[in-house]
Design an enzyme around this catalytic site. Sequence first.
Site, mmCIF file in Angstrom:
data_model
loop_
_atom_site.group_PDB
_atom_site.id
_atom_site.type_symbol
_atom_site.label_atom_id
_atom_site.label_comp_id
_atom_site.label_asym_id
_atom_site.label_seq_id
_atom_site.Cartn_x
_atom_site.Cartn_y
_atom_site.Cartn_z
ATOM 1 C CD GLU A 275 -2.445 -1.402 2.700
ATOM 2 O OE1 GLU A 275 -2.684 -0.368 3.351
ATOM 3 O OE2 GLU A 275 -2.748 -2.543 3.106
ATOM 4 C CD GLU A 386 -9.527 2.205 5.234
ATOM 5 O OE1 GLU A 386 -9.681 1.607 6.319
ATOM 6 O OE2 GLU A 386 -8.631 1.912 4.418
#
Length: 471
Positions: A275, A386
């Site tokens: 990520e 998110e």
Amino acid sequence: MVTQCRMDLVGDVLQSTKTRNKRCCFDHRRRQHQCTQTNTNLAEETTRGKSSNMASSSCKIPPIIPIFVCFLLLVCSVRHVHSSSSADHRQANQTLYPGEESEKLNFIRDGLKKINKPAVKTIQSPEGDLIDCVVSHQQPAFDHPRLKGQKPLDPPERPKGHNPTGTVSENFQLWSISGESCPEGTIPIRRTTEEDVWRASSVRRFGRKVRRHVRRDTSSNGHEHAVGYVTGDQYYGAKASINVWAPRVANQYEFSLSQMWVISGSFGDDLNTIEAGWQVSPELYGDNYPRFFTYWTTDAYQATGCYNLLCSGFVQTNSRIAIGAAISPTSSYSGGQFDISLLIWKDPKHGNWWLEFGPGVLVGYWPSFLFTHLQNHASMVQFGGEVVNSRPSGFHTSTQMGSGHFAGEGFGKASYFRNLQVVDWDNSLIPLSNLRVLADHPNCYDIQGGINRVWGNYFYYGGPGRNVRCP
């Protein structure tokens, strides 16, 4: 005054006269920014862009896909529960049995000795960070048994179709404003403090995402997403330009991030992820600046992996970029728009996963031996935002995603991802052929995607959180 890169977008057509303006300029009197400012005729983009395969979070897709993605996102989420400051922790610790607090403090200090390596030079950043210049082969990665005694690898072969040109500035972070830099042969590392560790929800798991049971039939774990994703093929990397904002995070128990996920595994305990992106995380950093970050795990966040350089794993090779440092400048509503371009790809020769910032600036790599499934390839790539919704006072959080505005507001107001690409088996960068978008709470945060000749695959996303439709 800082001048920025310019790009002109009129519908789906890039005018040749404006192509000459697609250039990066730099102000050497202050600092150089790796950025992009894009000007667009919003009216023309609205009328013409909508004809280019626009999609939305309400698009009709097979039912298994949202379930599949929501389950993955649940696994990838973080539950942040912590106290407001180190003082709060110390006050709470007054109720501990004699010796327990000192034992905890000794544990923290021993951990900091492993994370904070001896510095050749230290640079003070305006927001309060201390950036230590550490000899490259003494960074935390080389504490790993498989890397002890080694040095960072040489740059790998870039993906085909990726042709970086021109001079690029790595000075896109606040710590570099003074013009200070780390000496050759060293890398900049944000120093971790005792206060950073005291803020963590778990001192023993500092720098890691919190483990928890994952259910397939619910997304009500406090984490909300607006993502674009591709699946159903073998992926060897991904690339995107990510619009950078400083979203408001309502309290220290929450965060807001925008990132890429490179994913493989069965989405159980063997989940592998790589990520990278930017995040605002008061728990991890103690402030509300957007910061460049990385993460990895090979067992669904149970015992492996960490943020940035907080464990042995990611090997940094760049002497100008500090992972975890604050990004500057950031975008403003109806004002300048800035983005960072990130590329993650698997080196065909050695199998390591490399991270590149901008056109040609290598940050470092994740050694292939860290992973199980990602030793081969990824099975899914995701892009998007998110947030954590801790429901303060029983209401939905007002923590913002992206710019804090819904996708429908478009350029200059909503946050975006653009030029989405993946790397195929032949180490070639290719456009996405099956991008889908999904928002699991569209009244709070939504997403709209499309494609055109200038931005390729793109989407707008984000939102304010709590509002009249999101109580």
